[in-house]
Design a protein around this motif. Structure first.
Motif, PDB file in Angstrom:
ATOM      1  N   VAL A 114       0.824  -1.250   0.172  1.00  0.00           N
ATOM      2  CA  VAL A 114       0.142  -0.110   0.013  1.00  0.00           C
ATOM      3  C   VAL A 114       0.764   1.071  -0.062  1.00  0.00           C
ATOM      4  O   VAL A 114       1.902   1.207   0.509  1.00  0.00           O
ATOM      5  N   ARG A 115       0.447   2.175  -0.531  1.00  0.00           N
ATOM      6  CA  ARG A 115       0.946   3.541  -0.755  1.00  0.00           C
ATOM      7  C   ARG A 115       0.896   4.266   0.700  1.00  0.00           C
ATOM      8  O   ARG A 115      -0.177   4.377   1.080  1.00  0.00           O
ATOM      9  N   VAL A 116       2.113   5.091   0.983  1.00  0.00           N
ATOM     10  CA  VAL A 116       1.952   5.850   2.146  1.00  0.00           C
ATOM     11  C   VAL A 116       3.047   6.958   2.056  1.00  0.00           C
ATOM     12  O   VAL A 116       3.793   6.928   1.272  1.00  0.00           O
ATOM     13  N   PRO A 117       2.643   8.182   2.904  1.00  0.00           N
ATOM     14  CA  PRO A 117       3.326   9.175   2.677  1.00  0.00           C
ATOM     15  C   PRO A 117       4.853   8.903   3.103  1.00  0.00           C
ATOM     16  O   PRO A 117       5.121   8.153   3.856  1.00  0.00           O
ATOM     17  N   LEU A 118       5.793   9.778   2.544  1.00  0.00           N
ATOM     18  CA  LEU A 118       7.208   9.748   2.922  1.00  0.00           C
ATOM     19  C   LEU A 118       7.295  10.348   4.311  1.00  0.00           C
ATOM     20  O   LEU A 118       8.209   9.788   4.989  1.00  0.00           O
ATOM     21  N   GLY A 119       6.688  11.296   4.654  1.00  0.00           N
ATOM     22  CA  GLY A 119       6.734  12.198   5.949  1.00  0.00           C
ATOM     23  C   GLY A 119       7.100  13.395   5.951  1.00  0.00           C
ATOM     24  O   GLY A 119       6.213  14.381   5.871  1.00  0.00           O
ATOM     25  N   VAL A 120       8.469  13.966   6.121  1.00  0.00           N
ATOM     26  CA  VAL A 120       8.680  15.420   5.800  1.00  0.00           C
ATOM     27  C   VAL A 120       9.470  15.415   4.557  1.00  0.00           C
ATOM     28  O   VAL A 120      10.757  14.905   4.437  1.00  0.00           O
ATOM     29  N   VAL A 121       8.777  16.490   3.829  1.00  0.00           N
ATOM     30  CA  VAL A 121       9.630  16.760   2.500  1.00  0.00           C
ATOM     31  C   VAL A 121      10.049  18.101   2.486  1.00  0.00           C
ATOM     32  O   VAL A 121       9.269  19.011   2.806  1.00  0.00           O
ATOM     33  N   GLY A 122      11.276  18.310   2.378  1.00  0.00           N
ATOM     34  CA  GLY A 122      11.981  19.722   2.224  1.00  0.00           C
ATOM     35  C   GLY A 122      12.002  20.151   0.582  1.00  0.00           C
ATOM     36  O   GLY A 122      12.583  19.246  -0.084  1.00  0.00           O
ATOM     37  N   VAL A 123      11.601  21.228   0.153  1.00  0.00           N
ATOM     38  CA  VAL A 123      11.530  21.473  -1.008  1.00  0.00           C
ATOM     39  C   VAL A 123      12.488  22.874  -1.268  1.00  0.00           C
ATOM     40  O   VAL A 123      11.974  23.868  -0.473  1.00  0.00           O
ATOM     41  N   VAL A 124      13.422  22.955  -1.818  1.00  0.00           N
ATOM     42  CA  VAL A 124      14.380  24.096  -2.083  1.00  0.00           C
ATOM     43  C   VAL A 124      14.360  24.585  -3.660  1.00  0.00           C
ATOM     44  O   VAL A 124      14.708  23.835  -4.439  1.00  0.00           O
TER      45      VAL A 124
END
Length: 412
Positions: A114-124
Motif C-alpha cells: 500500500v502507498r503511504v506518505p514519505l513523512g517530511v519533505v523539504g523543497v528548495v
C-alpha cells in the motif's frame, strides 16, 4: 505557519510531529483544506501581487536576467492558475492507502503493498513563487508535511503564499525557512526528521546540496532538451513544434535548447525554421553544415551542452536517426526529447533509444509538466531513474509499506 526564528532542527521536529497526524487525515479533510487554500489565493490576490511587485523591483535593481524575471513574475492570471492547480490536486484520487499489489501466500498469509506518505519533505527552490503553492498542495494531498526554502529573490512573494498555504493546512504541516545559505546545509542533514529534499533550481544549488546532504535527495534537474526533425517529417508541423518548444516560454526547463535536422530534410527545412525563429527573436548558433544552408552564428562545443533558458538555440545537421540519438544521449540532460517524423519505425527507434524521462513523437517538449500530465501540479521534473522520473506529483511523494495479515501464523 512557522518562519525560521527558531532553529532549523526545531522546525523539522515540529514538521515531523505534524506529519504523523497528517498521514492519518481522511481524504475529505485534505480536500477541504485544499479548496480553502484555493479560495484564499483568489481572495488575497491583491496582497500576493503587492508582495510580488516588491520582489520584481528588487530583481530589476539586482539585474536579474529576463528568464529569471519571467519565473519570478506573478499576475492575476498566474495566481488564478495556481488556485486552479490546487483544485485539480483536490480532484485527484488520494494516493495514501492505495493498494498497489496484493495476494495470498500458499501458507494463508494475506500480503498487501500500500502507498503511504514519505513523512517530511523539504523543497528548495529558486525564483519561482508558484512552487510554494504547488509543492504545499501536493504534499498536503499526499500526506506529507513540507518545509519550504525559497530564494531570497522571491522572499516577499513566498512569505505571503506560504502563509496562505499554512493557514489552510493542518497546524505545523507547512513550514517556511527564510534565512541564509547555512539553513540549506542544516535542512539537508536532518537525518531522522527530514525524509526527502527536492531541490528545484540551477546547477549551483544542486552542487551545494551534493556537498552536504545526508538525507535522500531527488534532483529536479535542468533541461537541455532537443527537437530532432527526421528525414520524413511533415515540415509544416516541424516548424510549429520547433518554434513552440523554443519560444512559448524559453526560461523553463522543458524548452528546447538544440534543434537537430536530418541531412535529407535540412535544405528545405532550415531556411523556413530559421525565418520563423528569427521572427520571434531567437538567436541561432549552428554547426558548419547548418550555417551553409541558413544564416546563423557559429556554434561552439559548449553550445551543445548549454541550457540557455533564453532565446538562443543550437542547430545541427545529422546524417541519420542513429546520429541524432547518439547526440541527444551524449549532450541531453535526460529531461525531454522530441522527434518529428512520419515514419513509425523511426518514431519507435527514437522512443527506445533516447534515455530521457519524457520522449515525444510529433509534439513539443513544452508539455512536460505535472499539470499538463493530469497531475494537477508538480514539484519539479526528475531526471533520475530511481523512485521518481519525470514530473514529481502525488504518487512520487509517497513510498509504500507491506501489510501482512495472518491467523496465528508462525514460521516453521
Amino acid at each position: 505557519m512557522s518562519v525560521s526564528t527558531r532553529t532549523v532542527t526545531d522546525i523539522c521536529r515540529e514538521a515531523k510531529r505534524a506529519a504523523r497526524a497528517l498521514a492519518q487525515l481522511d481524504t475529505a479533510s485534505k480536500d477541504g483544506a485544499l479548496h480553502a487554500m484555493a479560495d484564499a489565493l483568489l481572495a488575497r490576490t491583491g496582497e500576493v501581487l503587492e508582495a510580488n511587485a516588491r520582489d520584481l523591483e528588487a530583481g530589476r535593481e539586482a539585474g536579474l536576467s529576463s528568464a529569471l524575471m519571467d519565473r519570478l513574475r506573478l499576475d492575476e492570471a498566474r495566481v488564478a492558475a495556481m488556485a486552479a492547480g490546487v483544485r485539480q490536486v483536490a480532484a485527484l484520487p488520494d494516493p495514501v492507502g492505495e493498494v498497489i499489489d496484493g495476494h495470498r501466500l500458499p501458507n494463508g498469509l494475506d500480503v498487501r503493498k500500500v502507498r503511504v506518505p514519505l513523512g517530511v519533505v523539504g523543497v528548495v527552490y529558486e525564483a519561482r513563487p508558484n512552487v510554494t503553492i504547488d509543492a504545499a498542495a501536493l504534499c498536503l494531498m499526499s500526506g506529507n508535511a513540507i518545509i519550504l526554502r525559497g530564494s531570497s529573490s522571491a522572499a516577499h512573494s513566498n512569505a505571503v503564499l506560504a502563509g496562505i498555504a499554512a493557514d489552510a493546512a493542518p497546524a505545523g504541516t507547512v513550514q517556511l525557512l527564510s534565512g541564509g545559505r547555512e539553513e540549506l546545509a542544516e535542512l539537508a542533514t536532518q537525518e531522522g526528521l527530514v525524509d526527502l529534499v527536492i531541490p528545484r533550481g540551477g546547477e549551483g544549488l544542486k552542487a551545494a546540496l551534493r556537498e552536504v546532504a545526508t538525507v535522500p535527495v531527488i534532483y529536479a534537474a535542468s533541461g537541455n532538451c532537443h527537437v530532432y526533425v527526421d528525414a520524413s517529417a511533415d515540415l509544416d508541423a516541424a516548424v510549429r513544434i520547433a518554434v513552440n518548444a523554443k519560444v512559448q516560454r524559453p526560461g523553463v526547463c522543458n524548452a528546447a535548447e538544440t534543434l537537430l535536422v536530418h541531412a535529407d530534410a535540412a535544405r528545405d527545412f532550415l531556411p523556413r525554421v530559421a525565418a520563423a525563429l528569427g521572427a520571434e527573436g531567437v538567436q541561432l548558433r549552428g554547426d558548419q553544415r547548418a550555417r551553409a544552408i541558413a544564416e546563423m552564428g557559429e556554434a561552439s562545443d559548449e553550445d551543445w551542452e548549454t541550457e540557455y533558458l533564453a532565446l538562443v538555440l543550437a542547430v545541427g545537421v545529422v546524417d541519420s536517426l542513429e546520429d541524432a540519438i547518439d547526440h541527444v544521449n551524449r549532450f541531453g540532460s535526460g529531461h525531454s526529447e522530441a522527434i518529428v517524423t512520419r515514419d513509425t519505425a523511426s518514431a519507435r527507434a527514437f522512443q527506445r533509444g533516447v534515455d530521457a524521462a519524457c520522449v515525444y513523437v510529433n509534439a513539443s517538449t513544452r508539455f512536460t509538466d505535472g499539470g499538463e500530465f493530469g497531475m494537477g501540479a508538480e514539484i519539479g521534473n526528475s531526471t533520475q531513474k530511481l523512485h521518481a522520473r519525470g514530473p514529481i506529483g502525488l504518487r512520487e511523494l509517497c513510498t509504500f509499506k507491506y501489510l501482512v495479515e495472518g491467523d496465528g501464523h508462525v514460521r516453521p
